[in-house]
Scaffold this motif. Structure first.
Motif, PDB file in Angstrom:
ATOM      1  N   PRO A   6      -6.209   9.024  -2.098  1.00 51.80           N
ATOM      2  CA  PRO A   6      -5.054   8.770  -1.230  1.00 51.80           C
ATOM      3  C   PRO A   6      -5.377   8.926   0.247  1.00 51.80           C
ATOM      4  CG  PRO A   6      -4.741  10.794  -2.502  1.00 51.80           C
ATOM      5  CD  PRO A   6      -5.961  10.122  -3.043  1.00 51.80           C
ATOM      6  N   ILE A  33       0.660   4.209  -2.795  1.00 49.36           N
ATOM      7  CA  ILE A  33       0.442   5.609  -2.433  1.00 49.36           C
ATOM      8  C   ILE A  33       1.572   6.464  -2.985  1.00 49.36           C
ATOM      9  CG2 ILE A  33       0.349   7.230  -0.497  1.00 49.36           C
ATOM     10  CD1 ILE A  33      -1.103   4.949   1.055  1.00 49.36           C
ATOM     11  N   THR A  47      -8.091   8.128   1.770  1.00 52.05           N
ATOM     12  CA  THR A  47      -8.709   6.868   2.189  1.00 52.05           C
ATOM     13  C   THR A  47      -7.635   5.814   2.435  1.00 52.05           C
ATOM     14  OG1 THR A  47     -10.764   7.335   1.002  1.00 52.05           O
ATOM     15  CG2 THR A  47     -10.302   5.029   1.507  1.00 52.05           C
ATOM     16  N   LEU A  48      -6.672   5.723   1.529  1.00 52.11           N
ATOM     17  CA  LEU A  48      -5.583   4.754   1.694  1.00 52.11           C
ATOM     18  C   LEU A  48      -4.726   5.085   2.914  1.00 52.11           C
ATOM     19  CD1 LEU A  48      -4.560   4.356  -2.046  1.00 52.11           C
ATOM     20  CD2 LEU A  48      -5.842   2.726  -0.639  1.00 52.11           C
ATOM     21  N   ILE A  98       0.819  -1.209   0.000  1.00 46.82           N
ATOM     22  CA  ILE A  98       0.000   0.000   0.000  1.00 46.82           C
ATOM     23  C   ILE A  98       0.857   1.265   0.000  1.00 46.82           C
ATOM     24  CG2 ILE A  98      -0.337   0.175   2.489  1.00 46.82           C
ATOM     25  CD1 ILE A  98      -3.268   0.981   1.811  1.00 46.82           C
ATOM     26  N   TYR A 157       3.587   9.629   3.854  1.00 46.83           N
ATOM     27  CA  TYR A 157       3.091   8.920   2.681  1.00 46.83           C
ATOM     28  C   TYR A 157       3.480   9.596   1.369  1.00 46.83           C
ATOM     29  CZ  TYR A 157       0.224   6.198   5.868  1.00 46.83           C
ATOM     30  OH  TYR A 157      -0.207   5.372   6.870  1.00 46.83           O
ATOM     31  N   ASP A 163      -4.309   2.532   6.029  1.00 43.78           N
ATOM     32  CA  ASP A 163      -2.973   2.074   6.398  1.00 43.78           C
ATOM     33  C   ASP A 163      -2.621   2.456   7.828  1.00 43.78           C
ATOM     34  OD1 ASP A 163      -0.386   0.837   5.494  1.00 43.78           O
ATOM     35  OD2 ASP A 163       0.355   2.831   6.066  1.00 43.78           O
TER      36      ASP A 163
END
Length: 145
Positions: free
Chosen positions: A77, A7, A79-80, A3, A140, A84
Protein backbone atom coordinates in the motif's frame (compact mmCIF):
# COMPACT_ATOMS: atom_id res chain seq x y z
CA UNK A 1 -9.83 -0.01 -11.19
CA UNK A 2 -9.54 3.29 -9.36
CA UNK A 3 -6.34 3.27 -7.29
CA UNK A 4 -8.04 4.83 -4.24
CA UNK A 5 -10.74 2.14 -4.35
CA UNK A 6 -8.06 -0.58 -4.59
CA UNK A 7 -6.18 0.90 -1.63
CA UNK A 8 -9.41 1.13 0.35
CA UNK A 9 -10.22 -2.50 -0.44
CA UNK A 10 -6.70 -3.63 0.47
CA UNK A 11 -6.70 -1.77 3.77
CA UNK A 12 -10.26 -2.92 4.51
CA UNK A 13 -9.16 -6.53 4.26
CA UNK A 14 -5.92 -5.94 6.20
CA UNK A 15 -7.52 -3.97 9.03
CA UNK A 16 -11.00 -5.48 9.22
CA UNK A 17 -11.43 -8.97 10.71
CA UNK A 18 -15.17 -8.20 10.78
CA UNK A 19 -15.33 -9.85 7.38
CA UNK A 20 -15.35 -13.16 9.29
CA UNK A 21 -18.65 -12.33 10.94
CA UNK A 22 -20.39 -12.74 7.59
CA UNK A 23 -22.54 -15.78 7.09
CA UNK A 24 -21.57 -16.50 3.49
CA UNK A 25 -17.88 -17.29 3.43
CA UNK A 26 -16.62 -19.81 0.92
CA UNK A 27 -13.81 -22.01 2.23
CA UNK A 28 -11.37 -23.09 -0.48
CA UNK A 29 -9.14 -25.90 0.81
CA UNK A 30 -8.02 -26.64 -2.75
CA UNK A 31 -5.99 -23.40 -2.66
CA UNK A 32 -3.53 -25.22 -0.39
CA UNK A 33 -1.89 -26.53 -3.58
CA UNK A 34 -0.59 -23.00 -4.34
CA UNK A 35 1.07 -22.78 -0.93
CA UNK A 36 2.43 -26.33 -1.19
CA UNK A 37 3.91 -25.62 -4.63
CA UNK A 38 6.03 -22.82 -3.16
CA UNK A 39 6.63 -24.49 0.22
CA UNK A 40 4.85 -21.60 1.94
CA UNK A 41 2.61 -21.26 4.94
CA UNK A 42 -0.11 -18.69 4.68
CA UNK A 43 -3.67 -17.75 4.06
CA UNK A 44 -5.59 -15.79 1.48
CA UNK A 45 -8.84 -13.92 1.78
CA UNK A 46 -10.62 -12.40 -1.20
CA UNK A 47 -13.55 -10.03 -0.82
CA UNK A 48 -15.54 -9.54 -4.02
CA UNK A 49 -17.80 -6.54 -3.60
CA UNK A 50 -19.09 -6.59 -7.16
CA UNK A 51 -22.79 -7.16 -7.61
CA UNK A 52 -25.56 -6.86 -5.08
CA UNK A 53 -23.98 -9.18 -2.49
CA UNK A 54 -20.46 -9.34 -1.17
CA UNK A 55 -18.70 -12.68 -1.66
CA UNK A 56 -15.87 -13.78 0.59
CA UNK A 57 -13.51 -16.63 -0.30
CA UNK A 58 -10.84 -17.87 2.07
CA UNK A 59 -8.16 -20.50 2.43
CA UNK A 60 -7.34 -21.37 6.05
CA UNK A 61 -10.02 -19.35 7.83
CA UNK A 62 -8.47 -19.94 11.26
CA UNK A 63 -5.12 -18.44 10.21
CA UNK A 64 -6.83 -15.63 8.31
CA UNK A 65 -8.71 -14.65 11.46
CA UNK A 66 -5.47 -14.19 13.43
CA UNK A 67 -3.69 -10.86 13.57
CA UNK A 68 -0.05 -10.81 12.55
CA UNK A 69 2.46 -8.03 12.22
CA UNK A 70 2.20 -6.71 8.66
CA UNK A 71 5.98 -7.07 8.28
CA UNK A 72 6.88 -6.16 4.70
CA UNK A 73 3.32 -6.25 3.38
CA UNK A 74 3.01 -2.56 4.25
CA UNK A 75 5.28 -1.88 1.27
CA UNK A 76 2.46 -2.69 -1.15
CA UNK A 77 0.00 0.00 0.00
CA UNK A 78 2.83 2.48 0.66
CA UNK A 79 4.01 2.03 -2.91
CA UNK A 80 0.48 2.73 -4.16
CA UNK A 81 0.16 5.75 -1.85
CA UNK A 82 3.47 7.16 -3.12
CA UNK A 83 2.51 6.61 -6.77
CA UNK A 84 -0.93 8.16 -6.32
CA UNK A 85 0.46 11.16 -4.44
CA UNK A 86 3.09 11.79 -7.14
CA UNK A 87 5.99 11.10 -4.77
CA UNK A 88 7.06 8.33 -7.14
CA UNK A 89 6.77 8.76 -10.91
CA UNK A 90 7.12 5.14 -12.04
CA UNK A 91 8.86 1.82 -11.39
CA UNK A 92 12.12 3.10 -12.88
CA UNK A 93 12.60 6.25 -10.82
CA UNK A 94 15.93 6.02 -9.01
CA UNK A 95 16.14 6.76 -5.29
CA UNK A 96 19.71 7.71 -4.42
CA UNK A 97 21.25 5.70 -1.60
CA UNK A 98 21.34 7.71 1.62
CA UNK A 99 24.94 6.65 2.33
CA UNK A 100 24.10 4.80 5.53
CA UNK A 101 26.00 1.49 5.59
CA UNK A 102 23.65 -1.40 6.41
CA UNK A 103 24.38 -5.04 7.20
CA UNK A 104 22.53 -6.29 4.10
CA UNK A 105 24.75 -5.24 1.18
CA UNK A 106 21.95 -4.85 -1.45
CA UNK A 107 20.56 -1.98 0.67
CA UNK A 108 23.77 -0.01 0.20
CA UNK A 109 23.06 1.23 -3.30
CA UNK A 110 20.62 3.34 -5.29
CA UNK A 111 17.19 1.72 -5.60
CA UNK A 112 14.15 1.84 -7.83
CA UNK A 113 10.73 0.40 -6.94
CA UNK A 114 11.62 -3.04 -8.22
CA UNK A 115 14.92 -3.32 -6.38
CA UNK A 116 13.53 -1.71 -3.21
CA UNK A 117 10.75 -4.30 -3.10
CA UNK A 118 13.04 -7.20 -4.05
CA UNK A 119 15.66 -6.30 -1.43
CA UNK A 120 13.18 -5.03 1.15
CA UNK A 121 15.02 -1.72 1.29
CA UNK A 122 13.26 -0.18 4.28
CA UNK A 123 15.05 3.16 3.89
CA UNK A 124 13.23 3.75 0.59
CA UNK A 125 9.81 3.19 2.17
CA UNK A 126 10.73 5.36 5.14
CA UNK A 127 11.48 8.11 2.61
CA UNK A 128 8.04 7.60 1.00
CA UNK A 129 6.30 7.74 4.37
CA UNK A 130 8.13 10.91 5.38
CA UNK A 131 7.36 12.62 2.06
CA UNK A 132 3.69 11.60 2.26
CA UNK A 133 3.22 12.51 5.93
CA UNK A 134 0.80 10.96 8.37
CA UNK A 135 -2.10 13.29 7.53
CA UNK A 136 -1.95 12.46 3.82
CA UNK A 137 -1.43 8.74 4.48
CA UNK A 138 -4.58 8.65 6.59
CA UNK A 139 -6.61 9.87 3.58
CA UNK A 140 -5.99 6.47 1.99
CA UNK A 141 -7.26 4.48 4.96
CA UNK A 142 -10.87 3.65 5.80
CA UNK A 143 -12.40 5.86 8.50
CA UNK A 144 -11.57 5.05 12.15
CA UNK A 145 -8.28 3.32 11.40
Amino acid sequence: MNIKFFIFLLTFVIFSPDVFTQEKISDNPEWQAFFDKHQATGTILIVDGRGSTEKVSVYDRVRANQRYSPASTYKIPHTLFALDAGIVKDAFQVFPWDGVKRDYEPHNQDQNLRSAMRHSALWVYERFAKALGEKNARRYLPPNQ
